[in-house]
Design a protein around this motif. Structure first.
Motif: not given
Lengths: 204, 204, 204
Positions: A138-139, A141-145, A149, A194, A196, C26-30, C33, C74, C134, C136
């Motif tokens: 999984t990218p 990026l998506l778990y950007d904790r 980004a 980031a 949740l 996922l978090d806010a960024v994920g 995206v 969110f 993305l 998965g």
């Protein structure tokens, strides 16, 4: 000068791609592919969207640099792993450089500051996303904790603002890159996270 | 003539894509999508990078051929599976044809021999990579232990050299394709393997 | 008017993308995206293939709309989940709108009706496929047992035929979109299923 900054970013991104290849026990071809995709993927995405021929397919350095990084990892990956904290610092530097250079190129091609910054972020994170998709994870990026980004957004936004103020050329690029780099390093050091979605808790 | 060679490559790649669909128990739509993506994905990537409208979206044969292959697999997949060794030979032929045709087209559009060869390899392996990503399996390209990308590199390199020597047209294309095809067949037959990074052993 | 229809489609697709993000913690960024990729991915693919600058990178609404959808999810995802049956209806509406708008744009750029319809389907399903890759998960497109691509094919085909008969503009777009929407809703309601290859049974 921007060309040199770009090649440095390509080199460190390629190191990170090739190391993922070693960890997954891929062979030399798989390592070279992951190195090249990580290093060049973001820029190729950017150029496809700008509708210009990808720089990676017209410059020799863009092809040779990732292959050199893959070769270094192929022969000396235990040593490279040992200096991984250093490589992570370089990766943050690559992130900063790519978002600044990508935003600037997009402004050169007449995109609005908003869209140029968006494309700068795409440049910075695109290669890593493609690397993760190819490697079957999984990218990140998506778990950007730990903010990957977000620093790119900061750097891209600052670059776009500087450009609008008619400040461009390599000092502006470097300033935006350093800001993104600094936030990324601080985020790792101080564990910025980031948020949740409301009411969601992190997986234990 | 190159058009005919191209359609043959598309047909055999589409067969391999549709078969992956059957094995994963996908329905008719999934089979058609995998067949089309495997057969056309590499060429579409090539044309996007060359910044020309993808051939797949301007020729009727490029749409009908993968659908015909998917229909054949839909109705007669046990028979197709039985002749899989033959299909693998055809897949090697597709690999050879795609890398030669892709390199030649890239040279026609003025890329350097190095970049044209790189794009030829992308043409040859891109469809299979997209097929594997869609089907949720790690791209076989990355575990290239039995040499899949390396024959494409040979064929693309030879095509680029022939082109520089002003030898192009279908006899040169066919010669480069046959070389890649031959190395691929020999690699499967004699179990040639790409090396692992120093000190890494294959997973048991 | 087509612009408004397009933004409505983008909004509902972004809701579905952000919801996948919440479900995967996922978090806010994920979430942002996935929302942006689901909503804009199909159109970006279409514009890359048409060889025009992607609309998503020249219009402010195309950037703000997915972010607004992500913000709504969110803060209020439990409420959005509760109205999911409604969101699914909107998703069917987005599917219809995207296939019709995509086909029309492709005809405007001079593609043949066959290729324009193919590109319309790509526009409609592309974002969802990228979202699934993305996140998965195997693209739902491939397990299209309840007809997702087939309604898009119907809508795209009808739009292409209407266009050839010189009927375009928003009433034609809306008619094609409503047809695709209706078939999609009926397929879910009455459990229409795409066939499996001969002799293959569904996984239990």
């Amino acid at each position: 000068m921007n060309q040199v900054l770009d090649l440095v970013g390509i080199f460190v991104f390629a190191l990170s791609g090739a190391l993922v290849g070693v960890r997954r026990r891929l062979d030399a071809v798989g390592m070279a592919v992951l190195a090249a995709v990580t290093a060049l993927g973001g820029g190729i995405l950017r150029d496809l969207i700008l509708n210009v021929p990808p720089a990676a397919f017209s410059s020799v350095g863009y092809v040779v640099t990732p292959l050199a990084a893959a070769a270094i990892v192929f022969f000396w990956h235990p040593q490279v792993e040992r200096v991984m904290p250093v490589v992570n610092v370089f990766d943050a530097a690559g992130l900063g450089l790519f978002c600044a250079v990508g935003t600037e190129k997009a402004m050169d091609y007449g995109l609005s500051p908003l869209h140029a910054a968006l494309l700068g972020v795409t440049t910075a994170v695109g290669g890593g996303v493609l690397r993760d998709i190819l490697a079957g994870q999984t990218p990140t990026l998506l778990y950007d904790r730990q903010l990957y980004a977000v620093p790119a957004m900061l750097g891209s936004g600052v670059m776009a603002v500087l450009y609008v103020m008619d400040l461009h050329g390599w000092p502006a690029t470097l300033a935006a890159a350093v800001l993104a780099f600094g936030l990324r390093i601080a985020a790792v050091r101080f564990r910025f996270q980031a948020p949740l979605a409301r009411g969601v808790t992190a997986e234990e």
